[in-house]
Design a protein around this motif. Structure first.
Motif, PDB file in Angstrom:
ATOM      1  N   ASP A 129       0.885  -1.115  -0.056  1.00 51.43           N
ATOM      2  CA  ASP A 129       0.086   0.001   0.067  1.00 51.43           C
ATOM      3  C   ASP A 129       0.891   1.422   0.046  1.00 51.43           C
ATOM      4  O   ASP A 129       1.771   1.322   0.867  1.00 51.43           O
ATOM      5  CB  ASP A 129      -1.102   0.144   1.351  1.00 51.43           C
ATOM      6  N   GLU A 130       0.289   2.169  -0.902  1.00 49.21           N
ATOM      7  CA  GLU A 130       1.335   3.555  -0.883  1.00 49.21           C
ATOM      8  C   GLU A 130       0.542   4.579   0.176  1.00 49.21           C
ATOM      9  O   GLU A 130      -0.444   4.501   0.178  1.00 49.21           O
ATOM     10  CB  GLU A 130       1.262   4.392  -2.326  1.00 49.21           C
ATOM     11  N   VAL A 132      -1.272  10.413  -6.370  1.00 52.15           N
ATOM     12  CA  VAL A 132      -2.083   9.469  -6.260  1.00 52.15           C
ATOM     13  C   VAL A 132      -2.093   8.336  -7.327  1.00 52.15           C
ATOM     14  O   VAL A 132      -2.168   8.847  -8.479  1.00 52.15           O
ATOM     15  CB  VAL A 132      -3.568   9.974  -6.052  1.00 52.15           C
ATOM     16  N   THR A 133      -1.962   7.042  -6.822  1.00 54.62           N
ATOM     17  CA  THR A 133      -2.143   5.888  -7.724  1.00 54.62           C
ATOM     18  C   THR A 133      -3.203   5.134  -7.319  1.00 54.62           C
ATOM     19  O   THR A 133      -3.901   5.008  -6.421  1.00 54.62           O
ATOM     20  CB  THR A 133      -0.683   5.201  -7.812  1.00 54.62           C
ATOM     21  N   ASP A 134      -3.312   4.111  -8.131  1.00 55.73           N
ATOM     22  CA  ASP A 134      -4.239   2.971  -7.857  1.00 55.73           C
ATOM     23  C   ASP A 134      -3.759   2.113  -6.557  1.00 55.73           C
ATOM     24  O   ASP A 134      -4.620   1.399  -5.863  1.00 55.73           O
ATOM     25  CB  ASP A 134      -4.385   2.069  -8.981  1.00 55.73           C
ATOM     26  N   ASN A 135      -2.667   2.391  -6.207  1.00 54.50           N
ATOM     27  CA  ASN A 135      -2.143   1.805  -4.874  1.00 54.50           C
ATOM     28  C   ASN A 135      -2.172   2.547  -3.760  1.00 54.50           C
ATOM     29  O   ASN A 135      -1.759   2.243  -2.830  1.00 54.50           O
ATOM     30  CB  ASN A 135      -0.666   1.379  -5.142  1.00 54.50           C
ATOM     31  N   THR A 136      -2.589   3.731  -3.989  1.00 52.40           N
ATOM     32  CA  THR A 136      -2.538   4.728  -2.681  1.00 52.40           C
ATOM     33  C   THR A 136      -3.604   4.053  -1.875  1.00 52.40           C
ATOM     34  O   THR A 136      -4.806   4.187  -2.077  1.00 52.40           O
ATOM     35  CB  THR A 136      -2.919   6.163  -3.103  1.00 52.40           C
ATOM     36  N   ARG A 137      -3.668   4.058  -0.635  1.00 48.64           N
ATOM     37  CA  ARG A 137      -4.463   3.760   0.626  1.00 48.64           C
ATOM     38  C   ARG A 137      -4.742   4.959   1.246  1.00 48.64           C
ATOM     39  O   ARG A 137      -5.741   4.849   1.795  1.00 48.64           O
ATOM     40  CB  ARG A 137      -3.525   2.775   1.415  1.00 48.64           C
ATOM     41  N   ARG A 156     -11.041   9.908  -4.635  1.00 48.21           N
ATOM     42  CA  ARG A 156     -10.333   8.735  -4.965  1.00 48.21           C
ATOM     43  C   ARG A 156     -10.421   7.586  -3.647  1.00 48.21           C
ATOM     44  O   ARG A 156      -9.824   6.600  -3.854  1.00 48.21           O
ATOM     45  CB  ARG A 156      -8.607   9.118  -4.948  1.00 48.21           C
ATOM     46  N   ASP A 157     -11.601   7.870  -2.907  1.00 52.84           N
ATOM     47  CA  ASP A 157     -11.923   6.814  -1.871  1.00 52.84           C
ATOM     48  C   ASP A 157     -10.576   6.644  -1.029  1.00 52.84           C
ATOM     49  O   ASP A 157     -10.166   5.557  -0.649  1.00 52.84           O
ATOM     50  CB  ASP A 157     -12.452   5.763  -2.480  1.00 52.84           C
ATOM     51  N   LEU A 158      -9.865   7.497  -0.398  1.00 54.05           N
ATOM     52  CA  LEU A 158      -8.697   7.428   0.329  1.00 54.05           C
ATOM     53  C   LEU A 158      -8.922   7.613   1.903  1.00 54.05           C
ATOM     54  O   LEU A 158      -9.831   8.319   2.095  1.00 54.05           O
ATOM     55  CB  LEU A 158      -7.500   8.272  -0.099  1.00 54.05           C
TER      56      LEU A 158
END
Length: 396
Positions: free
Chosen positions: A122-123, A168-173, A203-205
């Motif tokens: 997770d990022e 922000v990427t798809d791996n950003t938690r 981004r639903d973070l």
């Protein structure tokens, strides 16, 4: 082989922690002792907080409150006081039984939260320079830190919102936010927080906000909890602490406020760290949080005067000074002094001027970005700051 096991032939220290040696605070504090220097490096006051709060701890000890294990979530009196504080200060309503968790200082709150919420890979986006435990806790959780650099402009360190969005990427938690910000003293504005909140929702973070300096904001700055912005209450873990506000840093009483689900997740990790801590001090902090508004105003005014004293002295000595809008740290640029290496400068400063400071580069992944910046703490007695200023002026 030194540092190696005889069978596995690998380093003893977990590889996730291999980059983290002895902290710069330990090194510089030892240097302060060995040289008799004034220690403006580590951020702790040199006087105790309110006498009535200290007496509340003594009373709890004598009455047998907290001398045995306190409840895992924290004593009810403190959880109720934390919820009341959030409601009174910010209009945020939290259920003290389900949405408040007491921790062993903010440092454990950070560790437990990241251990609970991260999976390997997770990022985590964090603003650099950042408090050093952030990097270590992300590493222990198996996460990947993604720094977004605050850069000096127009007298303060500023966030580039475009850089944040692009990180922000798809791996950003989650986003790990610190405001008021240590070490730069930046306080994020309403406009900046609005954009951060919009990004988190879009981004639903998850968002973790370290707000331990919430009561130390100066001039026209205002502390605005990110949890109070639209869409953020349900995705934000807010971290607070008594140490910075009441000048009892050794008591190690911190807390989180969040939704029941997030608090439950963090408690699941926290129970296997300290389990519980600071029993009698929890009762004292409950009383401290109920102090009148005048205490917080006087505390802020005292620190503001000390900020101005040290800022003026550093400027007179030749430093470029970034006057902080919050915290009790001043970041300076040493290039006007003909210096560019903060590490070398800080290691030589005790012999040169009898003062200890911290090189900001230790708080960066991009060390070159922090190389010329040095941090001084002003949470000291006025006479100590005056002597430090005198020594620094005499050195240049």
């Amino acid at each position: 082989m030194t540092g190696m096991t005889s069978n596995a032939r690998r380093p003893l220290l977990n590889r996730r922690l291999a980059e983290f040696g002895t902290t710069i605070f330990a090194e510089m504090s030892a240097l302060a002792l060995s040289t008799g220097s004034i220690n403006l490096g580590q951020g702790f006051p040199d006087t105790d907080g309110p006498e009535e709060v200290r007496e509340a701890a003594v009373r709890a000890l004598r009455d047998g409150r907290g001398n045995q294990y306190p409840p895992g979530p924290g004593v009810p009196e403190l959880r109720t006081a934390i919820a009341a504080h959030q409601k009174h200060r910010y209009g945020l309503s939290y259920d003290p039984d389900r949405e408040v968790l007491v921790t062993a200082g903010a440092t454990e709150a950070i560790a437990a939260t990241l251990l609970a919420l991260l999976e390997p890979g997770d990022e985590v986006i964090a603003f650099e320079p950042y408090y050093d435990s952030y990097a270590a806790c992300i590493a222990m959780a198996g996460g990947t830190r993604v720094p977004v650099t605050l850069r000096p402009r127009d007298g303060r360190f500023r966030l580039d919102l475009d850089e944040l969005r692009d990180s922000v990427t798809d791996n950003t938690r989650l986003l790990l936010i610190n405001t008021p910000h240590n070490p730069t003293g930046t306080v994020l504005t309403r406009e900046e927080l609005t954009e951060i909140a919009r990004l988190a929702v879009e981004r639903d973070l998850l968002v973790v906000t370290d707000e331990v300096y919430e009561h130390l904001v100066f001039d026209d700055a205002e502390h605005l909890p990110l949890a109070s912005f639209p869409g953020m209450r349900e995705r934000t873990v807010t971290i607070g602490s008594a140490g910075k506000t009441f000048s009892f840093t050794g008591w190690k009483v911190g807390w989180i406020t969040s939704t029941p689900d997030l608090v439950t997740a963090v408690r699941s990790a926290k129970q296997f760290l300290t389990y519980v801590a600071s029993g009698p001090f929890q009762y004292a902090v409950a009383e401290a949080l109920a102090l009148p508004d005048s205490y917080f105003a006087d505390f802020r005014a005292d620190m503001l005067a000390k900020r101005d004293l040290l800022a003026a002295g550093l400027s007179d000595a030749g430093f470029e000074v970034y006057r902080p809008a919050g915290t009790y740290f001043i970041t300076t640029d040493i290039r006007p002094l003909g210096e560019s290496d903060g590490f070398a400068f800080c290691r030589a400063l005790p012999e040169r001027a009898g003062v200890v400071a911290i090189p900001n580069a230790v708080f960066y992944d991009h060390r070159e970005a922090g190389a010329p910046f040095v941090r001084f703490a002003f949470c000291k007695r006025t006479e100590v700051l005056e002597e430090a200023v005198k020594r620094l002026k005499a050195a240049w």
